[in-house]
Design a protein around this motif. Structure first.
Motif, PDB file in Angstrom:
ATOM      1  N   SER A  25       0.838  -1.201   0.000  1.00  0.00           N
ATOM      2  CA  SER A  25       0.000   0.000   0.000  1.00  0.00           C
ATOM      3  C   SER A  25       0.868   1.245   0.000  1.00  0.00           C
ATOM      4  O   SER A  25       2.048   1.198   0.340  1.00  0.00           O
ATOM      5  N   GLY A  26       0.254   2.356  -0.382  1.00  0.00           N
ATOM      6  CA  GLY A  26       0.978   3.615  -0.465  1.00  0.00           C
ATOM      7  C   GLY A  26       1.177   4.014  -1.916  1.00  0.00           C
ATOM      8  O   GLY A  26       0.679   3.381  -2.834  1.00  0.00           O
ATOM      9  N   SER A  27       1.952   5.071  -2.091  1.00  0.00           N
ATOM     10  CA  SER A  27       2.206   5.588  -3.426  1.00  0.00           C
ATOM     11  C   SER A  27       3.329   4.785  -4.078  1.00  0.00           C
ATOM     12  O   SER A  27       4.500   4.996  -3.797  1.00  0.00           O
ATOM     13  N   ILE A  28       2.950   3.860  -4.957  1.00  0.00           N
ATOM     14  CA  ILE A  28       3.890   2.944  -5.597  1.00  0.00           C
ATOM     15  C   ILE A  28       3.776   3.098  -7.105  1.00  0.00           C
ATOM     16  O   ILE A  28       2.687   2.956  -7.664  1.00  0.00           O
ATOM     17  N   PHE A  29       4.901   3.365  -7.766  1.00  0.00           N
ATOM     18  CA  PHE A  29       4.879   3.508  -9.218  1.00  0.00           C
ATOM     19  C   PHE A  29       4.876   2.158  -9.902  1.00  0.00           C
ATOM     20  O   PHE A  29       4.144   1.947 -10.878  1.00  0.00           O
ATOM     21  N   SER A  30       5.703   1.235  -9.381  1.00  0.00           N
ATOM     22  CA  SER A  30       5.820  -0.066 -10.037  1.00  0.00           C
ATOM     23  C   SER A  30       6.330  -1.104  -9.042  1.00  0.00           C
ATOM     24  O   SER A  30       7.066  -0.779  -8.123  1.00  0.00           O
ATOM     25  N   ILE A  31       5.913  -2.350  -9.248  1.00  0.00           N
ATOM     26  CA  ILE A  31       6.378  -3.465  -8.418  1.00  0.00           C
ATOM     27  C   ILE A  31       7.086  -4.480  -9.301  1.00  0.00           C
ATOM     28  O   ILE A  31       6.531  -4.915 -10.316  1.00  0.00           O
ATOM     29  N   ASN A  32       8.278  -4.854  -8.905  1.00  0.00           N
ATOM     30  CA  ASN A  32       9.025  -5.863  -9.653  1.00  0.00           C
ATOM     31  C   ASN A  32       8.765  -7.223  -9.002  1.00  0.00           C
ATOM     32  O   ASN A  32       7.629  -7.666  -8.916  1.00  0.00           O
ATOM     33  N   ALA A  33       9.780  -7.875  -8.546  1.00  0.00           N
ATOM     34  CA  ALA A  33       9.593  -9.188  -7.915  1.00  0.00           C
ATOM     35  C   ALA A  33       8.935  -9.049  -6.537  1.00  0.00           C
ATOM     36  O   ALA A  33       9.113  -8.051  -5.844  1.00  0.00           O
ATOM     37  N   MET A  34       8.177 -10.065  -6.172  1.00  0.00           N
ATOM     38  CA  MET A  34       7.591 -10.178  -4.835  1.00  0.00           C
ATOM     39  C   MET A  34       7.903 -11.578  -4.323  1.00  0.00           C
ATOM     40  O   MET A  34       8.125 -12.513  -5.111  1.00  0.00           O
ATOM     41  N   GLY A  35       7.914 -11.735  -3.019  1.00  0.00           N
ATOM     42  CA  GLY A  35       8.242 -13.051  -2.512  1.00  0.00           C
ATOM     43  C   GLY A  35       8.004 -13.204  -1.021  1.00  0.00           C
ATOM     44  O   GLY A  35       7.549 -12.271  -0.354  1.00  0.00           O
ATOM     45  N   TRP A  36       8.307 -14.389  -0.565  1.00  0.00           N
ATOM     46  CA  TRP A  36       8.179 -14.735   0.844  1.00  0.00           C
ATOM     47  C   TRP A  36       9.497 -15.310   1.345  1.00  0.00           C
ATOM     48  O   TRP A  36      10.096 -16.171   0.682  1.00  0.00           O
ATOM     49  N   TYR A  37       9.908 -14.842   2.496  1.00  0.00           N
ATOM     50  CA  TYR A  37      11.066 -15.357   3.193  1.00  0.00           C
ATOM     51  C   TYR A  37      10.607 -15.832   4.570  1.00  0.00           C
ATOM     52  O   TYR A  37       9.526 -15.465   5.025  1.00  0.00           O
ATOM     53  N   ARG A  38      11.448 -16.628   5.207  1.00  0.00           N
ATOM     54  CA  ARG A  38      11.123 -17.034   6.569  1.00  0.00           C
ATOM     55  C   ARG A  38      12.393 -17.066   7.407  1.00  0.00           C
ATOM     56  O   ARG A  38      13.486 -17.250   6.882  1.00  0.00           O
ATOM     57  N   GLN A  39      12.192 -16.874   8.699  1.00  0.00           N
ATOM     58  CA  GLN A  39      13.312 -16.890   9.625  1.00  0.00           C
ATOM     59  C   GLN A  39      12.888 -17.541  10.922  1.00  0.00           C
ATOM     60  O   GLN A  39      11.988 -17.053  11.610  1.00  0.00           O
ATOM     61  N   ALA A  40      13.541 -18.648  11.238  1.00  0.00           N
ATOM     62  CA  ALA A  40      13.295 -19.354  12.494  1.00  0.00           C
ATOM     63  C   ALA A  40      14.292 -18.847  13.533  1.00  0.00           C
ATOM     64  O   ALA A  40      15.352 -18.312  13.178  1.00  0.00           O
ATOM     65  N   PRO A  41      13.980 -19.005  14.810  1.00  0.00           N
ATOM     66  CA  PRO A  41      14.892 -18.534  15.865  1.00  0.00           C
ATOM     67  C   PRO A  41      16.283 -19.126  15.708  1.00  0.00           C
ATOM     68  O   PRO A  41      16.436 -20.340  15.517  1.00  0.00           O
ATOM     69  N   GLY A  42      17.281 -18.275  15.758  1.00  0.00           N
ATOM     70  CA  GLY A  42      18.656 -18.726  15.660  1.00  0.00           C
ATOM     71  C   GLY A  42      19.125 -19.053  14.258  1.00  0.00           C
ATOM     72  O   GLY A  42      20.257 -19.521  14.073  1.00  0.00           O
ATOM     73  N   LYS A  43      18.269 -18.832  13.274  1.00  0.00           N
ATOM     74  CA  LYS A  43      18.637 -19.147  11.891  1.00  0.00           C
ATOM     75  C   LYS A  43      18.585 -17.902  11.028  1.00  0.00           C
ATOM     76  O   LYS A  43      17.954 -16.912  11.374  1.00  0.00           O
ATOM     77  N   GLN A  44      19.241 -17.991   9.879  1.00  0.00           N
ATOM     78  CA  GLN A  44      19.223 -16.881   8.937  1.00  0.00           C
ATOM     79  C   GLN A  44      17.915 -16.855   8.164  1.00  0.00           C
ATOM     80  O   GLN A  44      17.255 -17.888   7.983  1.00  0.00           O
ATOM     81  N   ARG A  45      17.555 -15.673   7.729  1.00  0.00           N
ATOM     82  CA  ARG A  45      16.369 -15.534   6.886  1.00  0.00           C
ATOM     83  C   ARG A  45      16.648 -16.230   5.561  1.00  0.00           C
ATOM     84  O   ARG A  45      17.723 -16.060   4.970  1.00  0.00           O
ATOM     85  N   GLU A  46      15.666 -16.994   5.088  1.00  0.00           N
ATOM     86  CA  GLU A  46      15.842 -17.745   3.844  1.00  0.00           C
ATOM     87  C   GLU A  46      14.672 -17.513   2.903  1.00  0.00           C
ATOM     88  O   GLU A  46      13.530 -17.274   3.332  1.00  0.00           O
ATOM     89  N   LEU A  47      14.967 -17.595   1.618  1.00  0.00           N
ATOM     90  CA  LEU A  47      13.932 -17.463   0.610  1.00  0.00           C
ATOM     91  C   LEU A  47      13.033 -18.698   0.633  1.00  0.00           C
ATOM     92  O   LEU A  47      13.517 -19.827   0.641  1.00  0.00           O
ATOM     93  N   VAL A  48      11.740 -18.463   0.620  1.00  0.00           N
ATOM     94  CA  VAL A  48      10.767 -19.544   0.496  1.00  0.00           C
ATOM     95  C   VAL A  48      10.283 -19.642  -0.945  1.00  0.00           C
ATOM     96  O   VAL A  48      10.322 -20.702  -1.557  1.00  0.00           O
ATOM     97  N   ALA A  49       9.827 -18.517  -1.470  1.00  0.00           N
ATOM     98  CA  ALA A  49       9.319 -18.492  -2.841  1.00  0.00           C
ATOM     99  C   ALA A  49       9.312 -17.060  -3.331  1.00  0.00           C
ATOM    100  O   ALA A  49       9.152 -16.122  -2.544  1.00  0.00           O
TER     101      ALA A  49
END
Length: 121
Positions: A25-49
């Motif tokens: 939301s907000g004033s956005i001209f264009s959106i390129n890639a979108m995705g989901w990441y996840r981060q479990a306790p003590g672990k690095q954030r990782e790409l899901v999709a």
């Protein structure tokens, strides 16, 4: 103010399903890639999709065949359908998007606040 807002997390039993949604939301001209990441306790954030503006998708090996990412460009939303959930999928899930707020500025990374997904045995 530009923001990404996730919804749909929660507690589910192993083998169950959840659907995550993320709205830009907000004033956005264009959106390129979108995705989901996840981060479990003590672990690095990782790409899901991830999904490009043209609809090409990329998945982590651990979720292939179980998760499906999709987007609605008109609504500026991205979704993650999660099936056959496992306890190891328990994590905070973050929405990500590459946003261009004005032309001719470049794309910048934006993140949602995260939504907890807990899969019980």
């Amino acid at each position: 103010q530009v923001q990404l807002v996730e919804s749909g997390g929660g507690l589910v039993q192993a083998g169950g399903s959840l659907r995550l949604s993320c709205a830009a939301s907000g004033s956005i001209f264009s959106i390129n890639a979108m995705g989901w990441y996840r981060q479990a306790p003590g672990k690095q954030r990782e790409l899901v999709a991830a999904i490009t503006s043209g609809g090409s998708t990329n998945y982590a090996d651990s979720v292939k065949g179980r998760f499906t990412i999709s987007r609605d460009n008109a609504k500026k939303m991205v979704y993650l359908e999660m099936n056959s959930l496992r306890p190891e999928d328990t994590s905070v899930y973050y929405c990500h998007a590459e946003l261009k707020l004005t032309w001719p500025s470049g794309y910048k990374d934006y993140w949602g606040q995260g939504t907890q997904v807990t899969v019980s045995t």
